[in-house]
Enzyme design. Structure first.
Site, PDB file in Angstrom:
ATOM      1  N   ASN A   9      33.196  34.897  43.338  1.00 45.45           N
ATOM      2  CA  ASN A   9      33.134  34.456  41.941  1.00 45.45           C
ATOM      3  C   ASN A   9      34.081  33.265  41.797  1.00 45.45           C
ATOM      4  OD1 ASN A   9      33.214  34.123  39.194  1.00 45.45           O
ATOM      5  ND2 ASN A   9      34.062  36.147  38.739  1.00 45.45           N
ATOM      6  N   TRP A  10      33.495  32.079  41.710  1.00 45.85           N
ATOM      7  CA  TRP A  10      34.334  30.864  41.676  1.00 45.85           C
ATOM      8  C   TRP A  10      34.991  30.673  40.311  1.00 45.85           C
ATOM      9  CZ3 TRP A  10      31.065  26.497  44.528  1.00 45.85           C
ATOM     10  CH2 TRP A  10      30.867  26.894  45.866  1.00 45.85           C
ATOM     11  N   LYS A  11      34.557  31.443  39.324  1.00 51.73           N
ATOM     12  CA  LYS A  11      35.107  31.323  37.963  1.00 51.73           C
ATOM     13  C   LYS A  11      35.068  29.854  37.515  1.00 51.73           C
ATOM     14  CE  LYS A  11      37.713  35.512  38.793  1.00 51.73           C
ATOM     15  NZ  LYS A  11      38.868  36.353  38.507  1.00 51.73           N
ATOM     16  N   HIS A  91      32.143  40.929  33.274  1.00 49.08           N
ATOM     17  CA  HIS A  91      33.425  40.666  33.939  1.00 49.08           C
ATOM     18  C   HIS A  91      34.561  40.879  32.933  1.00 49.08           C
ATOM     19  CE1 HIS A  91      36.683  38.680  36.027  1.00 49.08           C
ATOM     20  NE2 HIS A  91      35.966  38.835  37.126  1.00 49.08           N
ATOM     21  N   GLU A  93      37.132  39.270  32.350  1.00 47.03           N
ATOM     22  CA  GLU A  93      37.558  38.058  31.628  1.00 47.03           C
ATOM     23  C   GLU A  93      36.637  37.798  30.431  1.00 47.03           C
ATOM     24  OE1 GLU A  93      37.702  35.641  35.145  1.00 47.03           O
ATOM     25  OE2 GLU A  93      39.409  36.848  35.807  1.00 47.03           O
ATOM     26  N   GLU A 163      36.364  46.473  39.313  1.00 45.43           N
ATOM     27  CA  GLU A 163      37.465  45.515  39.372  1.00 45.43           C
ATOM     28  C   GLU A 163      38.580  45.974  38.426  1.00 45.43           C
ATOM     29  OE1 GLU A 163      35.995  41.371  40.693  1.00 45.43           O
ATOM     30  OE2 GLU A 163      35.681  41.486  38.542  1.00 45.43           O
ATOM     31  N   GLY A 169      43.549  38.592  40.156  1.00 41.37           N
ATOM     32  CA  GLY A 169      44.359  37.373  40.140  1.00 41.37           C
ATOM     33  C   GLY A 169      45.855  37.620  40.127  1.00 41.37           C
ATOM     34  N   SER A 209      42.153  40.834  43.801  1.00 36.93           N
ATOM     35  CA  SER A 209      43.068  40.401  44.863  1.00 36.93           C
ATOM     36  C   SER A 209      42.623  40.857  46.253  1.00 36.93           C
ATOM     37  CB  SER A 209      44.506  40.855  44.575  1.00 36.93           C
ATOM     38  OG  SER A 209      44.972  40.266  43.377  1.00 36.93           O
ATOM     39  N   GLY A 230      37.547  36.672  43.974  1.00 35.70           N
ATOM     40  CA  GLY A 230      37.874  35.519  43.144  1.00 35.70           C
ATOM     41  C   GLY A 230      38.588  34.462  43.963  1.00 35.70           C
ATOM     42  N   GLY A 231      39.917  34.408  43.831  1.00 33.73           N
ATOM     43  CA  GLY A 231      40.718  33.356  44.467  1.00 33.73           C
ATOM     44  C   GLY A 231      40.392  33.102  45.933  1.00 33.73           C
TER      45      GLY A 231
HETATM   46  P1  13P Z   1      40.731  37.742  42.401  1.00 31.16           P
HETATM   47  O1  13P Z   1      40.117  38.013  43.750  1.00 31.16           O
HETATM   48  O2  13P Z   1      41.217  36.339  42.235  1.00 31.16           O
HETATM   49  O3  13P Z   1      41.758  38.782  42.049  1.00 31.16           O
HETATM   50  O4  13P Z   1      39.550  37.910  41.319  1.00 31.16           O
HETATM   51  C1  13P Z   1      38.721  38.999  41.369  1.00 31.16           C
HETATM   52  C2  13P Z   1      37.622  38.792  40.411  1.00 31.16           C
HETATM   53  O5  13P Z   1      37.840  38.793  39.199  1.00 31.16           O
HETATM   54  C3  13P Z   1      36.274  38.549  40.942  1.00 31.16           C
HETATM   55  O6  13P Z   1      35.315  38.618  39.945  1.00 31.16           O
END
Ligand code: 13P
Length: 246
Positions: A9-11, A91, A93, A163, A169, A209, A230-231
């Site tokens: 997920n590149w957000k 998600h 967020e 998640e 993050g 993470s 994510g990251g």
């Molecule tokens: P991180 O891997 O950066 O913690 O993010 C996870 C995430 O929200 C994937 O959708």
């Protein structure tokens, strides 16, 4: 028996040229045959990556409406018209910053299924929920709409991503056994609602993470079928190493 999936997920990251470099890099690699690799770039790049053959492309969201006066939104039908097969919904967020409710997320799921797109349905508790030992209850309630209101045929098309919000993050990863306990719990809810065949076949991904240093241990757990990253998905080497962690 279950599909293994690693989704990035590149957000809201990467400008066009950075996104193209990462995309081209990921498209050119070879992956284990039994792992589906998915990337979810920002929506404005989806169309230009929709011819991907080595990775699958996912949206990060979709509108709950079919069409019309909804400025800034895009529909499941539009995603389907560029041959997208996946879309992330619910998600944390979006639940937090856009106040998305379980009902709205359910409507998005229905829209996606109607247009042949696989929802990657996110759930997960906050730190407060976990510390107050309400994590199972919270996740159960986030899943209740899709468990109660979808047909088994529709549910069988869904991918779940657990998640925990406190792990996203933050660098804090769920202890693999704690993550496994939640995945086992979710699979039990699916078993109750739809029976053994569907519960055995539903892929449940872990996110929060997840990185090369912990993915192997997480993915070795019985009910963890991959990750939503994510990251670490913004770096092709880290992402590739996670993909090769099964
Ligand atoms: P991180 O891997 O950066 O913690 O993010 C996870 C995430 O929200 C994937 O959708």
């Amino acid at each position: 028996m279950r599909k293994k999936i690693v989704a990035g997920n590149w957000k809201m990251n990467l400008n066009k040229s950075e996104a193209e470099i990462l995309y081209n890099d990921l498209e050119s690699k070879s992956y284990p045959d039994d792992v589906e690799v998915i990337i979810a770039p920002a929506s404005i790049y989806l169309d230009s990556f929709s011819n991907a053959s080595n990775v699958s492309i996912s949206s990060q969201d979709v509108s709950a409406n079919s069409n019309g006066a909804f400025t800034g939104e895009f529909s499941a039908e539009m995603l389907s018209s560029i041959n997208l097969r996946f879309a992330i919904v619910g998600h944390s967020e979006r639940r937090t910053f856009h106040k998305e409710t379980d009902l709205l997320i359910f409507q998005k799921v229905e829209m996606l299924l109607k247009h042949g797109i696989t929802p990657i349905f996110c759930c997960g508790e906050s730190l407060f929920d976990r510390e107050s030992k309400n994590h199972f209850k919270v996740v159960k309630s986030q899943l209740s709409q899709i468990l109660s209101n979808l047909s088994s045929e529709d549910f069988s098309k869904i991918v779940i991503a657990y998640e925990p919000v406190w792990a996203i993050g933050t660098g804090l990863t769920a202890d693999p056994q704690d993550a496994q306990d939640m995945h086992f719990f979710v699979r039990g809810l699916i078993l109750e609602a739809f029976g053994k065949d569907i519960s055995d076949k539903t892929s449940i991904l872990y996110g929060g993470s997840c990185k090369p240093s912990n993915s192997k241990e997480l993915f070795s757990m019985k009910d963890i079928d991959g990750g939503l990253i994510g990251g670490a998905s913004l770096d092709s080497e880290s992402f590739e190493s996670i993909i090769n962690s099964f």
